[in-house]
Design an enzyme around this catalytic site. Structure first.
Site, PDB file in Angstrom:
ATOM      1  N   ALA A 121      -3.859  32.918  -9.092  1.00  0.00           N
ATOM      2  CA  ALA A 121      -4.991  32.046  -9.462  1.00  0.00           C
ATOM      3  C   ALA A 121      -5.127  30.895  -8.471  1.00  0.00           C
ATOM      4  O   ALA A 121      -5.524  29.787  -8.828  1.00  0.00           O
ATOM      5  CB  ALA A 121      -4.785  31.504 -10.882  1.00  0.00           C
ATOM      6  N   VAL A 157      -5.471  42.075  -1.759  1.00  0.00           N
ATOM      7  CA  VAL A 157      -6.083  41.023  -0.932  1.00  0.00           C
ATOM      8  C   VAL A 157      -5.005  40.273  -0.143  1.00  0.00           C
ATOM      9  O   VAL A 157      -5.242  39.766   0.955  1.00  0.00           O
ATOM     10  CB  VAL A 157      -6.873  40.028  -1.826  1.00  0.00           C
ATOM     11  CG1 VAL A 157      -7.527  38.940  -0.989  1.00  0.00           C
ATOM     12  CG2 VAL A 157      -7.927  40.761  -2.651  1.00  0.00           C
ATOM     13  N   HIS A 186      -7.036  44.086   9.438  1.00  0.00           N
ATOM     14  CA  HIS A 186      -7.488  42.728   9.128  1.00  0.00           C
ATOM     15  C   HIS A 186      -6.423  41.804   9.713  1.00  0.00           C
ATOM     16  O   HIS A 186      -5.540  41.325   9.019  1.00  0.00           O
ATOM     17  CB  HIS A 186      -7.614  42.560   7.614  1.00  0.00           C
ATOM     18  CG  HIS A 186      -8.048  41.187   7.211  1.00  0.00           C
ATOM     19  ND1 HIS A 186      -9.242  40.647   7.591  1.00  0.00           N
ATOM     20  CD2 HIS A 186      -7.435  40.241   6.464  1.00  0.00           C
ATOM     21  CE1 HIS A 186      -9.346  39.433   7.085  1.00  0.00           C
ATOM     22  NE2 HIS A 186      -8.260  39.159   6.407  1.00  0.00           N
TER      23      HIS A 186
END
Ligand SMILES: NC(=O)c1ccc[n+]([C@@H]2O[C@H](COP(=O)([O-])OP(=O)(O)OC[C@H]3O[C@@H](n4cnc5c(N)ncnc54)[C@H](O)[C@@H]3O)[C@@H](O)[C@H]2O)c1
Length: 305
Positions: free
Chosen positions: A8, A116, A173
């Site tokens: 979070a 991610v 990435h």
């Protein structure tokens, strides 16, 4: 639809906000730090009256709350600090990711898992190994963000609306990112027909450095507005049962002559995950660069302790 976001922090918090506002289902935001997810969710809930919108979002430090999720987004992990590469994060984040994925395996083994956490392509492959789910259901978000950055920089350079630009980036990435001018379209025209090689190279380098540029400006933490938008695009496609071609870190099994590695490629994404790897007709130079990037990722993967 139950969608859990693990982590979070900057990216996870903003992702939860975007997903809740899209009205995609019940959103669970989870963080190991006591009170963090709860605090962000209290704040998010308070926006409902202002936005005149109802959504169901729960913040918790109890990982058991992800039970039976349909989609799990993993943003748990450290972000880059100035001077750090994504690869520097490797072993710290590998430990976090492994622990998180073991929980997903126990609690939400039927979910689609979107990674991610950086270094993205390595963490995606690690997640696949720990989870043992079909590889089309575990993939990573990275190159849609890089493509969005490339599009923005092209738009500024050519003074063309960003909505007229379809940018194409493949590769890792990270250090092996491959923005592709031949497959990037500006108002339908390939970029390499519009600008010269040197200018294209300049934009590629700027795209490559964009993450570092943001990290250096922020002083602490890394980008989160565009990353959370890129995650929301992927989750929305799956949750709404749409089908869309976009860039994902996906497991290759012979495509482009590459095997046993996760790397950014163009994919057909649908409600059950990756439906198909859409192979671009790369020229010899582009293919060699992609294969070289895949070999490096394989070597780096061996460094995970
Ligand atoms: N793939 C991409 O395009 C992309 C873009 C931006 C950031 N990232 C990466 O995403 C990650 C998160 O970035 P951020 O800016 O949100 O970082 P952040 O530090 O703001 O948040 C990370 C959160 O993860 C939490 N966390 C750590 N271990 C956990 C665990 N075991 N379970 C649950 N939560 C845990 C931390 O408490 C923290 O709140 C980083 O690894 C970053 O490099 C990737």
């Amino acid at each position: 639809m139950k969608i859990s976001v693990i982590g979070a922090g900057n990216v996870g918090g903003l992702t939860a906000m975007r997903l809740a506002q899209e009205g995609l289902g019940d959103i669970f935001l989870v963080d190991i730090a006591k009170g963090l997810a709860q605090g962000k969710v209290c704040d998010l809930e308070d926006t409902q009256a202002i936005l005149k919108s109802n959504f169901n979002i729960i913040g918790t430090d109890d990982i058991n709350e992800i039970r039976d999720s349909d989609i799990v987004v993993v943003t748990a992990g450290l972000a880059r600090k100035p001077g750090m590469t994504r690869e520097d994060l490797l072993n710290k984040n590998a430990q976090i990711l492994k622990a998180v994925c073991l929980n997903i395996k126990t609690l939400a083994a039927k979910s689609i898992v979107i990674i991610v956490t950086n270094p993205l392509d390595l963490m995606t492959r690690l997640a696949q190994q720990v989870l043992g789910l079909p590889v089309n259901k575990v993939f990573g978000m990275g190159i849609t963000l890089d493509a969005a950055r490339f599009a923005n920089l092209i738009s500024k350079e050519l003074n063309v609306a960003v909505t007229q630009i379809e940018a194409c980036v493949i590769g890792s990435h990270g250090e092996g990112m491959l923005p592709l001018p031949r497959f990037t379209k500006v108002s339908g025209e390939p970029l390499d027909k519009i600008i010269g090689k040197d200018k294209a190279q300049e934009l590629i380098v700027k795209t490559f450095d964009r993450g570092k540029e943001i990290v250096a400006f922020l002083g602490s933490g890394s980008a989160y507005f565009a990353p959370s938008a890129a995650i929301a695009e992927i989750v929305t496609t799956i949750a709404k049962g749409d089908s869309q071609t976009l860039g994902l870190s996906a497991y290759l099994n012979g495509e482009y002559g590459i095997k046993d590695v996760c790397i950014g490629v163009t994919c057909r994404l649908g409600k059950n995950g990756i439906e198909k790897i859409v192979e671009l007709e790369l020229n010899r130079e582009e293919l060699a660069a992609l294969q070289d990037c895949a070999s490096k990722l394989k070597e780096q993967f061996k460094e995970i302790k």
